[in-house]
Every structure is written in C-alpha cells, then in structure tokens.
Design a protein around this motif. Sequence first.
Motif, PDB file in Angstrom:
ATOM      1  N   GLN A  44       0.841  -1.195   0.000  1.00  0.00           N
ATOM      2  CA  GLN A  44       0.000   0.000   0.000  1.00  0.00           C
ATOM      3  C   GLN A  44       0.879   1.250   0.000  1.00  0.00           C
ATOM      4  OE1 GLN A  44      -3.065   0.067   2.974  1.00  0.00           O
ATOM      5  NE2 GLN A  44      -4.024  -1.812   2.237  1.00  0.00           N
ATOM      6  N   ILE A  45       0.614   2.132  -0.953  1.00  0.00           N
ATOM      7  CA  ILE A  45       1.399   3.353  -1.113  1.00  0.00           C
ATOM      8  C   ILE A  45       0.464   4.553  -0.952  1.00  0.00           C
ATOM      9  CG2 ILE A  45       2.900   4.690  -2.631  1.00  0.00           C
ATOM     10  CD1 ILE A  45       4.114   2.048  -1.914  1.00  0.00           C
ATOM     11  N   LYS A  46       0.818   5.455  -0.041  1.00  0.00           N
ATOM     12  CA  LYS A  46       0.010   6.655   0.146  1.00  0.00           C
ATOM     13  C   LYS A  46       0.464   7.731  -0.834  1.00  0.00           C
ATOM     14  CE  LYS A  46      -2.262   9.258   3.804  1.00  0.00           C
ATOM     15  NZ  LYS A  46      -2.395   9.446   5.260  1.00  0.00           N
ATOM     16  N   ILE A  47      -0.487   8.271  -1.572  1.00  0.00           N
ATOM     17  CA  ILE A  47      -0.207   9.255  -2.616  1.00  0.00           C
ATOM     18  C   ILE A  47      -0.884  10.577  -2.278  1.00  0.00           C
ATOM     19  CG2 ILE A  47      -0.465   9.828  -5.062  1.00  0.00           C
ATOM     20  CD1 ILE A  47       1.345   7.451  -4.683  1.00  0.00           C
ATOM     21  N   ARG A  48      -0.139  11.657  -2.392  1.00  0.00           N
ATOM     22  CA  ARG A  48      -0.700  13.021  -2.291  1.00  0.00           C
ATOM     23  C   ARG A  48      -0.597  13.655  -3.667  1.00  0.00           C
ATOM     24  NH1 ARG A  48      -2.232  17.749  -2.496  1.00  0.00           N
ATOM     25  NH2 ARG A  48      -2.323  19.198  -0.723  1.00  0.00           N
ATOM     26  N   LEU A  49      -1.732  14.030  -4.262  1.00  0.00           N
ATOM     27  CA  LEU A  49      -1.719  14.630  -5.590  1.00  0.00           C
ATOM     28  C   LEU A  49      -0.919  15.927  -5.566  1.00  0.00           C
ATOM     29  CD1 LEU A  49      -4.202  12.644  -5.682  1.00  0.00           C
ATOM     30  CD2 LEU A  49      -5.140  14.183  -7.425  1.00  0.00           C
ATOM     31  N   ALA A  50       0.051  16.032  -6.445  1.00  0.00           N
ATOM     32  CA  ALA A  50       0.932  17.189  -6.460  1.00  0.00           C
ATOM     33  C   ALA A  50       0.260  18.386  -7.122  1.00  0.00           C
ATOM     34  CB  ALA A  50       2.227  16.850  -7.211  1.00  0.00           C
ATOM     35  N   ALA A  51       0.640  19.572  -6.671  1.00  0.00           N
ATOM     36  CA  ALA A  51       0.304  20.850  -7.316  1.00  0.00           C
ATOM     37  C   ALA A  51      -1.145  21.291  -7.156  1.00  0.00           C
ATOM     38  CB  ALA A  51       0.674  20.821  -8.797  1.00  0.00           C
ATOM     39  N   ILE A  52      -1.981  20.479  -6.481  1.00  0.00           N
ATOM     40  CA  ILE A  52      -3.361  20.891  -6.251  1.00  0.00           C
ATOM     41  C   ILE A  52      -3.683  20.777  -4.767  1.00  0.00           C
ATOM     42  CG2 ILE A  52      -3.996  20.089  -8.560  1.00  0.00           C
ATOM     43  CD1 ILE A  52      -5.601  17.828  -7.183  1.00  0.00           C
ATOM     44  N   ASP A  53      -4.756  21.417  -4.355  1.00  0.00           N
ATOM     45  CA  ASP A  53      -5.213  21.351  -2.965  1.00  0.00           C
ATOM     46  C   ASP A  53      -6.734  21.404  -2.990  1.00  0.00           C
ATOM     47  OD1 ASP A  53      -4.965  21.140  -0.257  1.00  0.00           O
ATOM     48  OD2 ASP A  53      -4.242  23.173   0.092  1.00  0.00           O
ATOM     49  N   THR A  54      -7.369  20.496  -2.278  1.00  0.00           N
ATOM     50  CA  THR A  54      -8.827  20.451  -2.279  1.00  0.00           C
ATOM     51  C   THR A  54      -9.367  20.820  -0.902  1.00  0.00           C
ATOM     52  OG1 THR A  54      -8.878  18.092  -1.681  1.00  0.00           O
ATOM     53  CG2 THR A  54      -8.840  18.647  -4.029  1.00  0.00           C
ATOM     54  N   PRO A  55     -10.615  21.278  -0.826  1.00  0.00           N
ATOM     55  CA  PRO A  55     -11.205  21.597   0.475  1.00  0.00           C
ATOM     56  C   PRO A  55     -11.112  20.419   1.435  1.00  0.00           C
ATOM     57  CG  PRO A  55     -12.607  22.400  -1.292  1.00  0.00           C
ATOM     58  CD  PRO A  55     -11.545  21.554  -1.936  1.00  0.00           C
ATOM     59  N   GLU A  56     -10.816  20.718   2.696  1.00  0.00           N
ATOM     60  CA  GLU A  56     -10.766  19.677   3.712  1.00  0.00           C
ATOM     61  C   GLU A  56     -12.174  19.115   3.944  1.00  0.00           C
ATOM     62  OE1 GLU A  56      -8.035  18.534   5.043  1.00  0.00           O
ATOM     63  OE2 GLU A  56      -6.715  20.005   4.101  1.00  0.00           O
ATOM     64  N   ILE A  57     -12.236  17.906   4.499  1.00  0.00           N
ATOM     65  CA  ILE A  57     -13.518  17.248   4.718  1.00  0.00           C
ATOM     66  C   ILE A  57     -14.454  18.124   5.553  1.00  0.00           C
ATOM     67  CG2 ILE A  57     -14.671  15.268   5.769  1.00  0.00           C
ATOM     68  CD1 ILE A  57     -13.253  14.608   3.172  1.00  0.00           C
ATOM     69  N   GLY A  58     -13.906  18.881   6.496  1.00  0.00           N
ATOM     70  CA  GLY A  58     -14.732  19.735   7.342  1.00  0.00           C
ATOM     71  C   GLY A  58     -15.129  21.053   6.716  1.00  0.00           C
ATOM     72  N   GLN A  59     -14.621  21.336   5.521  1.00  0.00           N
ATOM     73  CA  GLN A  59     -14.966  22.563   4.800  1.00  0.00           C
ATOM     74  C   GLN A  59     -16.166  22.352   3.892  1.00  0.00           C
ATOM     75  OE1 GLN A  59     -10.705  23.612   3.259  1.00  0.00           O
ATOM     76  NE2 GLN A  59     -11.978  25.426   2.996  1.00  0.00           N
ATOM     77  N   PRO A  60     -16.844  23.453   3.507  1.00  0.00           N
ATOM     78  CA  PRO A  60     -17.820  23.339   2.427  1.00  0.00           C
ATOM     79  C   PRO A  60     -17.148  22.748   1.189  1.00  0.00           C
ATOM     80  CG  PRO A  60     -18.045  25.456   3.502  1.00  0.00           C
ATOM     81  CD  PRO A  60     -16.808  24.818   4.069  1.00  0.00           C
ATOM     82  N   TYR A  61     -17.780  21.811   0.572  1.00  0.00           N
ATOM     83  CA  TYR A  61     -17.351  21.115  -0.645  1.00  0.00           C
ATOM     84  C   TYR A  61     -16.285  20.044  -0.383  1.00  0.00           C
ATOM     85  CZ  TYR A  61     -17.279  20.520  -5.681  1.00  0.00           C
ATOM     86  OH  TYR A  61     -17.434  20.005  -6.946  1.00  0.00           O
ATOM     87  N   GLY A  62     -15.853  19.878   0.857  1.00  0.00           N
ATOM     88  CA  GLY A  62     -14.821  18.891   1.136  1.00  0.00           C
ATOM     89  C   GLY A  62     -15.223  17.470   0.776  1.00  0.00           C
ATOM     90  N   LYS A  63     -16.431  17.056   1.172  1.00  0.00           N
ATOM     91  CA  LYS A  63     -16.883  15.703   0.870  1.00  0.00           C
ATOM     92  C   LYS A  63     -17.171  15.532  -0.620  1.00  0.00           C
ATOM     93  CE  LYS A  63     -18.676  14.591   5.451  1.00  0.00           C
ATOM     94  NZ  LYS A  63     -19.839  14.169   6.253  1.00  0.00           N
ATOM     95  N   LYS A  64     -17.601  16.618  -1.267  1.00  0.00           N
ATOM     96  CA  LYS A  64     -17.845  16.536  -2.714  1.00  0.00           C
ATOM     97  C   LYS A  64     -16.530  16.366  -3.466  1.00  0.00           C
ATOM     98  CE  LYS A  64     -22.218  19.067  -2.910  1.00  0.00           C
ATOM     99  NZ  LYS A  64     -22.936  20.242  -3.470  1.00  0.00           N
ATOM    100  N   ALA A  65     -15.468  17.030  -3.002  1.00  0.00           N
ATOM    101  CA  ALA A  65     -14.158  16.869  -3.625  1.00  0.00           C
ATOM    102  C   ALA A  65     -13.658  15.438  -3.453  1.00  0.00           C
ATOM    103  CB  ALA A  65     -13.159  17.858  -3.032  1.00  0.00           C
ATOM    104  N   GLN A  66     -13.878  14.880  -2.270  1.00  0.00           N
ATOM    105  CA  GLN A  66     -13.498  13.492  -2.021  1.00  0.00           C
ATOM    106  C   GLN A  66     -14.255  12.557  -2.972  1.00  0.00           C
ATOM    107  OE1 GLN A  66     -15.077  11.681   1.549  1.00  0.00           O
ATOM    108  NE2 GLN A  66     -13.203  10.512   1.882  1.00  0.00           N
ATOM    109  N   LYS A  67     -15.554  12.786  -3.126  1.00  0.00           N
ATOM    110  CA  LYS A  67     -16.359  11.950  -4.015  1.00  0.00           C
ATOM    111  C   LYS A  67     -15.915  12.109  -5.467  1.00  0.00           C
ATOM    112  CE  LYS A  67     -21.103  10.752  -5.308  1.00  0.00           C
ATOM    113  NZ  LYS A  67     -20.806  10.693  -6.752  1.00  0.00           N
ATOM    114  N   ALA A  68     -15.558  13.350  -5.839  1.00  0.00           N
ATOM    115  CA  ALA A  68     -15.124  13.593  -7.215  1.00  0.00           C
ATOM    116  C   ALA A  68     -13.874  12.782  -7.539  1.00  0.00           C
ATOM    117  CB  ALA A  68     -14.856  15.079  -7.419  1.00  0.00           C
ATOM    118  N   LEU A  69     -12.913  12.771  -6.614  1.00  0.00           N
ATOM    119  CA  LEU A  69     -11.697  11.984  -6.846  1.00  0.00           C
ATOM    120  C   LEU A  69     -12.024  10.495  -6.846  1.00  0.00           C
ATOM    121  CD1 LEU A  69      -8.643  11.902  -7.245  1.00  0.00           C
ATOM    122  CD2 LEU A  69      -8.392  11.892  -4.754  1.00  0.00           C
ATOM    123  N   SER A  70     -12.881  10.080  -5.926  1.00  0.00           N
ATOM    124  CA  SER A  70     -13.266   8.669  -5.870  1.00  0.00           C
ATOM    125  C   SER A  70     -13.938   8.229  -7.164  1.00  0.00           C
ATOM    126  CB  SER A  70     -14.205   8.434  -4.673  1.00  0.00           C
ATOM    127  OG  SER A  70     -14.563   7.070  -4.576  1.00  0.00           O
TER     128      SER A  70
END
Length: 218
Positions: A44-70
């Motif tokens: 298992q390798i943990k990956i952080r997408l480079a050069a971008i930053d998405t809203p945190e889960i506790g922020q507005p749109y955070g869960k939507k950003a997670q779903k978008a990547l999923s």
Amino acid sequence: MKKILILFITGLLSAFSWADDITGRVVSVHDGDTLILLTPEKKQIKIRLAAIDTPEIGQPYGKKAQKALSDLVFDKNLTARSNQKDQYGRFLAQLYLGGVWINAEMVKQGDAWVYRQHSRHTRDPLLLAFETQARKEKKGLWALPESQRVPPWEWRKSRWTQGKHISSLSEPSQWACGAKRTCSQMTSCEEARFYLKQCGISRLDINQNDIPCEKLCR
C-alpha cells in the motif's frame, strides 16, 4: 486556442518530467487529494496529488471533492508519477488513468485549487489556465458563495490559529524552547506551532508554508 495548445504541451512536458512511476489499484480515497494505491506486490502506497489542494472534509465542498476523486479513480488501475516524498513519506505525484491526467481533471471540474503555497516558478501554467476556466464557468466549488470559498491552506491556518488562541487562554505554555526539534517529537499541532513560531525551529515547516508538521496539523 494556440495559447491553450502551448500551455497544454508545456504542462505535459513538465508533468512527464517526473522520474519514478508507481502503478497500482486505488483501494482508498482519503479526501480530494490523498489516496492509497495497492501495487501488484500488494504494497500500500500513500499518494498526495501534487500541485493541487482540495477543500478539507470539514470545509464546504470537502466531501464533494473526495467523491469527485473517488469517482475518477476508485478501484481503477493507474500510474503515479513522482520524484519526491513529503516529510510524512507520502509520494507527491501526478496521476494518470490511461491518457487522463487526474490532477488536471480535478482542477478542470472545479473540484480543486491550484496549490498557491508552491512558489510561482513551480506552478504549472496549464493547471492555472484550467482553474481560471472553471472559475469563469462556476464549476464545482466555484459555484459556492464567496464566503464559503476559502482556500484550504487558509482554512487550515485559521483553524490552527484559533486552536492556539483557545489553548493560550486556558493554560500557560507547557513547552520550552530547546526541548524538542523534530516533528516525530511533537504530540499536537499546537505544540508544533509553538516550536516553529516561538522557538524558530524552521525544520518543522519543510514546505515553508507557515504550517508545521502537516501530519499533525491537517
């Protein structure tokens, strides 16, 4: 059109300059910019997408950003192209699903910001162009009211600052300069911020973004 084509070629050249390829299946999506790859060797390798930053889960749109990547990558085989790890051992990577550049897709869909904490000369002009277009078209997070569109790095900093203020009101500092010097010695974000700000331990802020020990302060 010619300008966008030039930016696209420039972006591809910069993206494909990364040295090491990691292939695997996405088995977990932590948030909009962090996931776990399972390699053919069952590692298992943990990956952080480079050069971008998405809203945190506790922020507005955070869960939507997670779903978008999923929706883009979960349970799919892809390639992570990386030449760098962060201080927590995560691979900072450009992700590719066939010919699709996932980092760029997140920005194009309005699910991610271009990470402004990177220095100007390392920002990809193509990603910036995609962000500008998504903003114009009010895609994704750009459809939120302006008051809710807080860049995630500013949201994190504000949250940590508030936490430090509350802590300072409730009790005197229990830390002393000289006692600790590395992130592995820290037990909380507040402690890490004390050693960075009050003691000047700059090694705690490896990305030079005013955020110490991001594993604790994220």
